[in-house]
Motif scaffolding. Structure first.
Motif, PDB file in Angstrom:
ATOM      1  N   ASN A 144       0.888  -1.222   0.040  1.00  0.00           N
ATOM      2  CA  ASN A 144      -0.129   0.002  -0.122  1.00  0.00           C
ATOM      3  C   ASN A 144       0.850   1.362   0.077  1.00  0.00           C
ATOM      4  O   ASN A 144       0.418   2.255   0.193  1.00  0.00           O
ATOM      5  N   LEU A 145       2.215   0.972  -0.290  1.00  0.00           N
ATOM      6  CA  LEU A 145       3.099   2.310  -0.351  1.00  0.00           C
ATOM      7  C   LEU A 145       2.874   3.083  -1.283  1.00  0.00           C
ATOM      8  O   LEU A 145       2.526   2.730  -2.618  1.00  0.00           O
ATOM      9  N   ALA A 146       2.689   4.363  -1.226  1.00  0.00           N
ATOM     10  CA  ALA A 146       2.609   5.448  -2.181  1.00  0.00           C
ATOM     11  C   ALA A 146       4.089   6.373  -2.148  1.00  0.00           C
ATOM     12  O   ALA A 146       4.938   6.088  -3.136  1.00  0.00           O
ATOM     13  N   ARG A 150      12.248   7.148   1.780  1.00  0.00           N
ATOM     14  CA  ARG A 150      12.962   8.369   2.111  1.00  0.00           C
ATOM     15  C   ARG A 150      14.508   7.996   1.623  1.00  0.00           C
ATOM     16  O   ARG A 150      15.225   7.369   2.631  1.00  0.00           O
ATOM     17  N   PHE A 151      14.584   8.455   0.519  1.00  0.00           N
ATOM     18  CA  PHE A 151      16.177   8.080  -0.073  1.00  0.00           C
ATOM     19  C   PHE A 151      17.175   9.041   0.564  1.00  0.00           C
ATOM     20  O   PHE A 151      17.101  10.237   0.951  1.00  0.00           O
ATOM     21  N   GLU A 152      18.447   8.229   0.915  1.00  0.00           N
ATOM     22  CA  GLU A 152      19.346   8.961   1.547  1.00  0.00           C
ATOM     23  C   GLU A 152      20.377   8.195   1.320  1.00  0.00           C
ATOM     24  O   GLU A 152      20.597   7.048   0.883  1.00  0.00           O
ATOM     25  N   LYS A 153      21.964   8.584   1.786  1.00  0.00           N
ATOM     26  CA  LYS A 153      22.912   7.957   1.421  1.00  0.00           C
ATOM     27  C   LYS A 153      23.034   6.967   2.728  1.00  0.00           C
ATOM     28  O   LYS A 153      23.078   7.371   3.876  1.00  0.00           O
ATOM     29  N   SER A 188      19.515   4.815  -0.884  1.00  0.00           N
ATOM     30  CA  SER A 188      18.275   4.065  -0.789  1.00  0.00           C
ATOM     31  C   SER A 188      17.457   4.632   0.487  1.00  0.00           C
ATOM     32  O   SER A 188      17.859   5.293   1.258  1.00  0.00           O
ATOM     33  N   ASP A 189      16.423   3.760   0.839  1.00  0.00           N
ATOM     34  CA  ASP A 189      15.556   4.043   1.780  1.00  0.00           C
ATOM     35  C   ASP A 189      16.251   3.084   2.881  1.00  0.00           C
ATOM     36  O   ASP A 189      16.178   1.861   2.861  1.00  0.00           O
ATOM     37  N   GLN A 190      16.753   3.549   3.906  1.00  0.00           N
ATOM     38  CA  GLN A 190      17.461   2.775   5.055  1.00  0.00           C
ATOM     39  C   GLN A 190      16.514   1.629   5.613  1.00  0.00           C
ATOM     40  O   GLN A 190      16.807   0.713   5.748  1.00  0.00           O
ATOM     41  N   LEU A 270      12.870  -0.724  -4.520  1.00  0.00           N
ATOM     42  CA  LEU A 270      13.926  -0.002  -4.365  1.00  0.00           C
ATOM     43  C   LEU A 270      15.086  -0.092  -5.584  1.00  0.00           C
ATOM     44  O   LEU A 270      16.042   0.505  -5.406  1.00  0.00           O
ATOM     45  N   GLU A 271      14.732  -0.934  -6.548  1.00  0.00           N
ATOM     46  CA  GLU A 271      15.315  -1.032  -7.982  1.00  0.00           C
ATOM     47  C   GLU A 271      16.737  -1.512  -7.473  1.00  0.00           C
ATOM     48  O   GLU A 271      17.681  -1.135  -8.207  1.00  0.00           O
TER      49      GLU A 271
END
Length: 291
Positions: A144-146, A150-153, A188-190, A270-271
Protein backbone atom coordinates in the motif's frame (compact mmCIF):
# COMPACT_ATOMS: atom_id res chain seq x y z
CA UNK A 1 -8.57 4.98 -42.56
CA UNK A 2 -11.40 6.67 -40.63
CA UNK A 3 -12.97 8.00 -43.85
CA UNK A 4 -12.85 4.50 -45.34
CA UNK A 5 -14.60 3.03 -42.29
CA UNK A 6 -17.12 5.85 -42.38
CA UNK A 7 -17.99 5.34 -46.06
CA UNK A 8 -18.22 1.62 -45.42
CA UNK A 9 -20.78 2.29 -42.69
CA UNK A 10 -22.70 4.65 -45.01
CA UNK A 11 -23.00 2.24 -47.95
CA UNK A 12 -26.82 1.87 -47.54
CA UNK A 13 -27.36 5.67 -47.57
CA UNK A 14 -25.02 6.13 -50.55
CA UNK A 15 -26.84 3.32 -52.34
CA UNK A 16 -30.21 5.02 -51.76
CA UNK A 17 -28.80 8.34 -53.04
CA UNK A 18 -27.45 6.72 -56.18
CA UNK A 19 -30.77 4.92 -56.75
CA UNK A 20 -32.72 8.18 -56.37
CA UNK A 21 -30.23 9.89 -58.72
CA UNK A 22 -30.77 7.18 -61.31
CA UNK A 23 -34.57 7.57 -61.05
CA UNK A 24 -34.10 11.31 -61.33
CA UNK A 25 -31.97 10.96 -64.48
CA UNK A 26 -34.45 8.56 -66.09
CA UNK A 27 -37.32 10.95 -65.30
CA UNK A 28 -35.48 13.85 -67.02
CA UNK A 29 -34.68 11.67 -69.98
CA UNK A 30 -38.23 10.37 -70.41
CA UNK A 31 -39.85 13.80 -70.11
CA UNK A 32 -37.18 15.56 -72.22
CA UNK A 33 -36.72 18.26 -69.60
CA UNK A 34 -34.13 21.07 -70.09
CA UNK A 35 -30.54 19.99 -69.47
CA UNK A 36 -29.71 23.12 -67.45
CA UNK A 37 -32.47 22.29 -64.95
CA UNK A 38 -31.07 18.76 -64.69
CA UNK A 39 -27.51 20.02 -64.05
CA UNK A 40 -28.59 22.60 -61.45
CA UNK A 41 -30.86 20.26 -59.56
CA UNK A 42 -28.28 17.44 -59.64
CA UNK A 43 -25.53 19.77 -58.42
CA UNK A 44 -27.78 21.01 -55.61
CA UNK A 45 -28.62 17.45 -54.56
CA UNK A 46 -24.94 16.45 -54.58
CA UNK A 47 -24.00 19.46 -52.44
CA UNK A 48 -26.78 18.67 -49.95
CA UNK A 49 -25.65 15.04 -49.81
CA UNK A 50 -21.98 16.01 -49.30
CA UNK A 51 -22.98 18.35 -46.45
CA UNK A 52 -24.98 15.48 -44.95
CA UNK A 53 -21.98 13.13 -45.25
CA UNK A 54 -19.58 15.63 -43.65
CA UNK A 55 -21.88 16.33 -40.70
CA UNK A 56 -22.56 12.61 -40.35
CA UNK A 57 -18.82 11.92 -40.42
CA UNK A 58 -18.09 14.22 -37.46
CA UNK A 59 -20.98 12.75 -35.47
CA UNK A 60 -19.80 9.24 -36.35
CA UNK A 61 -16.21 10.10 -35.40
CA UNK A 62 -17.32 11.52 -32.03
CA UNK A 63 -19.35 8.37 -31.37
CA UNK A 64 -16.36 6.16 -32.30
CA UNK A 65 -14.06 8.11 -29.97
CA UNK A 66 -16.62 7.85 -27.16
CA UNK A 67 -16.91 4.09 -27.72
CA UNK A 68 -13.11 3.75 -27.74
CA UNK A 69 -12.89 5.64 -24.45
CA UNK A 70 -15.57 3.42 -22.92
CA UNK A 71 -13.80 0.27 -24.16
CA UNK A 72 -10.45 1.55 -22.86
CA UNK A 73 -11.94 2.49 -19.48
CA UNK A 74 -13.60 -0.91 -19.31
CA UNK A 75 -10.29 -2.66 -20.07
CA UNK A 76 -8.48 -0.63 -17.40
CA UNK A 77 -11.27 -1.34 -14.91
CA UNK A 78 -11.11 -5.04 -15.76
CA UNK A 79 -7.34 -5.00 -15.32
CA UNK A 80 -7.62 -3.26 -11.94
CA UNK A 81 -10.29 -5.74 -10.89
CA UNK A 82 -8.07 -8.66 -11.85
CA UNK A 83 -5.15 -7.10 -9.96
CA UNK A 84 -7.39 -6.57 -6.93
CA UNK A 85 -8.62 -10.17 -7.05
CA UNK A 86 -5.05 -11.40 -7.42
CA UNK A 87 -3.90 -9.26 -4.47
CA UNK A 88 -6.76 -10.57 -2.34
CA UNK A 89 -5.98 -14.20 -3.22
CA UNK A 90 -2.29 -13.56 -2.58
CA UNK A 91 -3.06 -11.99 0.80
CA UNK A 92 -5.27 -14.94 1.73
CA UNK A 93 -2.46 -17.35 0.80
CA UNK A 94 0.09 -15.35 2.79
CA UNK A 95 -2.11 -15.20 5.89
CA UNK A 96 -2.76 -18.94 5.61
CA UNK A 97 0.98 -19.71 5.39
CA UNK A 98 1.80 -17.16 8.08
CA UNK A 99 -0.82 -18.42 10.54
CA UNK A 100 0.34 -21.99 10.02
CA UNK A 101 3.96 -21.05 10.69
CA UNK A 102 3.07 -19.04 13.80
CA UNK A 103 1.95 -22.30 15.37
CA UNK A 104 5.56 -23.58 15.52
CA UNK A 105 7.00 -21.03 18.03
CA UNK A 106 3.68 -20.87 19.89
CA UNK A 107 3.68 -24.67 20.31
CA UNK A 108 7.30 -24.54 21.50
CA UNK A 109 6.46 -21.84 24.08
CA UNK A 110 3.41 -23.78 25.22
CA UNK A 111 5.52 -26.93 25.64
CA UNK A 112 8.07 -25.02 27.71
CA UNK A 113 5.37 -23.70 30.04
CA UNK A 114 4.25 -27.27 30.66
CA UNK A 115 7.76 -28.64 31.27
CA UNK A 116 10.83 -26.54 31.96
CA UNK A 117 11.33 -23.04 30.63
CA UNK A 118 14.60 -22.59 28.76
CA UNK A 119 15.20 -18.85 28.84
CA UNK A 120 17.46 -18.87 25.76
CA UNK A 121 15.06 -20.99 23.73
CA UNK A 122 12.12 -18.89 24.93
CA UNK A 123 13.94 -15.76 23.77
CA UNK A 124 14.55 -17.34 20.36
CA UNK A 125 10.91 -18.35 19.93
CA UNK A 126 9.68 -14.87 20.91
CA UNK A 127 12.18 -13.41 18.44
CA UNK A 128 10.72 -15.69 15.72
CA UNK A 129 7.18 -14.59 16.58
CA UNK A 130 8.18 -10.94 16.34
CA UNK A 131 9.83 -11.54 12.98
CA UNK A 132 6.80 -13.37 11.56
CA UNK A 133 4.54 -10.56 12.75
CA UNK A 134 6.87 -7.97 11.20
CA UNK A 135 6.80 -9.83 7.87
CA UNK A 136 3.01 -9.72 7.72
CA UNK A 137 2.71 -6.07 8.77
CA UNK A 138 5.48 -4.88 6.46
CA UNK A 139 4.06 -6.88 3.56
CA UNK A 140 0.77 -5.01 3.97
CA UNK A 141 2.63 -1.69 4.15
CA UNK A 142 4.85 -2.27 1.12
CA UNK A 143 1.83 -3.17 -1.01
CA UNK A 144 0.00 0.00 0.00
CA UNK A 145 3.06 2.21 -0.25
CA UNK A 146 2.78 5.46 -2.18
CA UNK A 147 5.55 7.95 -1.32
CA UNK A 148 6.83 6.46 1.91
CA UNK A 149 10.39 6.00 0.66
CA UNK A 150 13.00 8.36 2.10
CA UNK A 151 16.13 8.10 0.01
CA UNK A 152 19.45 9.02 1.56
CA UNK A 153 23.08 7.88 1.60
CA UNK A 154 23.17 4.55 3.38
CA UNK A 155 26.31 2.79 4.61
CA UNK A 156 25.78 -0.86 3.74
CA UNK A 157 28.53 -1.93 6.16
CA UNK A 158 26.90 -0.06 9.07
CA UNK A 159 23.49 -1.44 8.14
CA UNK A 160 24.81 -5.02 8.10
CA UNK A 161 26.69 -4.56 11.40
CA UNK A 162 23.50 -3.39 13.10
CA UNK A 163 21.66 -6.47 11.85
CA UNK A 164 24.47 -8.78 12.97
CA UNK A 165 24.32 -7.15 16.39
CA UNK A 166 20.58 -7.84 16.47
CA UNK A 167 21.22 -11.54 15.71
CA UNK A 168 24.28 -11.80 17.96
CA UNK A 169 22.58 -14.22 20.38
CA UNK A 170 21.96 -16.66 17.54
CA UNK A 171 25.60 -16.46 16.42
CA UNK A 172 26.76 -17.12 19.97
CA UNK A 173 24.28 -19.92 20.60
CA UNK A 174 25.19 -21.75 17.39
CA UNK A 175 28.88 -20.82 17.65
CA UNK A 176 28.88 -19.29 14.16
CA UNK A 177 31.59 -16.98 12.90
CA UNK A 178 30.75 -13.73 11.12
CA UNK A 179 32.98 -11.74 8.80
CA UNK A 180 32.11 -8.43 7.14
CA UNK A 181 34.30 -6.99 4.41
CA UNK A 182 34.16 -3.76 2.41
CA UNK A 183 31.79 -0.82 2.15
CA UNK A 184 29.10 0.51 -0.16
CA UNK A 185 27.50 3.92 0.15
CA UNK A 186 24.20 3.54 -1.66
CA UNK A 187 21.36 5.98 -2.17
CA UNK A 188 18.30 4.18 -0.84
CA UNK A 189 15.69 3.98 1.91
CA UNK A 190 17.54 2.67 4.96
CA UNK A 191 14.52 1.28 6.78
CA UNK A 192 13.20 -0.81 3.90
CA UNK A 193 16.65 -1.88 2.72
CA UNK A 194 17.49 -3.01 6.24
CA UNK A 195 14.29 -5.07 6.39
CA UNK A 196 15.10 -6.78 3.08
CA UNK A 197 18.68 -7.62 4.10
CA UNK A 198 17.50 -8.77 7.54
CA UNK A 199 15.32 -11.50 6.03
CA UNK A 200 18.31 -12.74 4.03
CA UNK A 201 20.52 -12.74 7.14
CA UNK A 202 17.75 -14.47 9.06
CA UNK A 203 17.69 -17.29 6.52
CA UNK A 204 21.48 -17.57 6.53
CA UNK A 205 21.58 -17.94 10.33
CA UNK A 206 18.56 -20.23 10.40
CA UNK A 207 19.98 -22.79 7.98
CA UNK A 208 23.62 -22.69 9.10
CA UNK A 209 24.42 -25.25 11.79
CA UNK A 210 28.19 -24.83 11.84
CA UNK A 211 30.87 -22.70 10.23
CA UNK A 212 29.78 -19.13 9.68
CA UNK A 213 28.63 -16.33 7.43
CA UNK A 214 30.76 -14.14 5.20
CA UNK A 215 29.37 -10.80 4.03
CA UNK A 216 31.36 -9.20 1.22
CA UNK A 217 30.49 -5.62 0.31
CA UNK A 218 31.73 -3.49 -2.53
CA UNK A 219 30.32 -0.61 -4.54
CA UNK A 220 27.26 -1.86 -6.42
CA UNK A 221 27.15 -5.28 -4.75
CA UNK A 222 26.71 -7.15 -1.47
CA UNK A 223 27.10 -10.92 -1.11
CA UNK A 224 25.81 -12.87 1.90
CA UNK A 225 27.49 -16.26 1.89
CA UNK A 226 26.80 -18.99 4.46
CA UNK A 227 28.05 -22.52 5.10
CA UNK A 228 24.55 -23.89 5.67
CA UNK A 229 22.61 -26.87 4.38
CA UNK A 230 22.11 -25.41 0.91
CA UNK A 231 19.18 -25.49 -1.50
CA UNK A 232 18.17 -28.02 -4.13
CA UNK A 233 18.94 -26.85 -7.67
CA UNK A 234 15.35 -27.44 -8.79
CA UNK A 235 14.07 -25.24 -5.94
CA UNK A 236 16.14 -22.17 -6.87
CA UNK A 237 13.80 -20.74 -9.58
CA UNK A 238 10.84 -20.69 -7.15
CA UNK A 239 12.51 -19.31 -4.02
CA UNK A 240 10.93 -15.86 -4.35
CA UNK A 241 7.37 -17.16 -4.61
CA UNK A 242 5.31 -16.50 -1.50
CA UNK A 243 4.72 -19.62 0.54
CA UNK A 244 7.41 -21.65 -1.24
CA UNK A 245 9.81 -23.15 1.29
CA UNK A 246 11.82 -25.58 -0.79
CA UNK A 247 12.72 -29.13 0.19
CA UNK A 248 15.12 -28.22 3.00
CA UNK A 249 12.71 -25.64 4.40
CA UNK A 250 10.01 -28.29 4.67
CA UNK A 251 12.39 -30.85 6.21
CA UNK A 252 13.68 -28.36 8.80
CA UNK A 253 10.15 -27.04 9.44
CA UNK A 254 11.59 -23.56 9.93
CA UNK A 255 10.47 -21.64 6.88
CA UNK A 256 7.33 -19.69 5.99
CA UNK A 257 8.57 -18.93 2.50
CA UNK A 258 7.58 -15.29 3.17
CA UNK A 259 10.96 -13.80 4.13
CA UNK A 260 12.52 -14.16 0.68
CA UNK A 261 9.28 -13.09 -0.98
CA UNK A 262 9.17 -9.90 1.10
CA UNK A 263 12.87 -9.21 0.43
CA UNK A 264 12.36 -9.55 -3.32
CA UNK A 265 9.29 -7.31 -3.20
CA UNK A 266 11.17 -4.58 -1.33
CA UNK A 267 14.34 -4.83 -3.43
CA UNK A 268 12.31 -4.60 -6.63
CA UNK A 269 10.65 -1.40 -5.41
CA UNK A 270 14.06 0.00 -4.41
CA UNK A 271 15.42 -1.00 -7.87
CA UNK A 272 17.89 -3.60 -6.64
CA UNK A 273 18.46 -7.00 -8.20
CA UNK A 274 18.80 -10.21 -6.21
CA UNK A 275 20.08 -13.64 -7.19
CA UNK A 276 20.79 -16.84 -5.25
CA UNK A 277 23.32 -19.59 -5.90
CA UNK A 278 23.40 -22.71 -3.76
CA UNK A 279 24.37 -26.37 -3.57
CA UNK A 280 23.18 -28.98 -1.11
CA UNK A 281 25.74 -29.27 1.68
CA UNK A 282 27.86 -26.39 0.34
CA UNK A 283 25.94 -23.39 1.61
CA UNK A 284 24.13 -20.54 -0.10
CA UNK A 285 25.27 -17.27 -1.64
CA UNK A 286 22.85 -14.36 -2.01
CA UNK A 287 23.90 -11.44 -4.20
CA UNK A 288 22.25 -8.00 -4.20
CA UNK A 289 23.30 -5.56 -6.92
CA UNK A 290 22.37 -2.10 -8.14
CA UNK A 291 23.67 -0.26 -11.15
Amino acid sequence: MLWFKFFKSKIPQIGVFLLMSAIYIVTFWLWHLPMMAFVNSTLFAVIIFIIYLISSYFRWKANCEAIERVVKDNEELQKKLEQQNLAEREMEDIIRVWSHQMKVPLAAIDLMTQTQVNSEELKNQVFSLENYLKILLEYQRINNLATDFRFEKVSMASLVKELVKKYSSFFIQKNLSIQIEGEWLVNSDQRWLSLAVEQLLNNAVKYTKEGGILIKIKTGEIIIQDSGIGILKEDLPRLFEHGFTGYNGRIQQKSTGLGLYLSKLILDKLEFKISINSEIGNGTSVTITKE
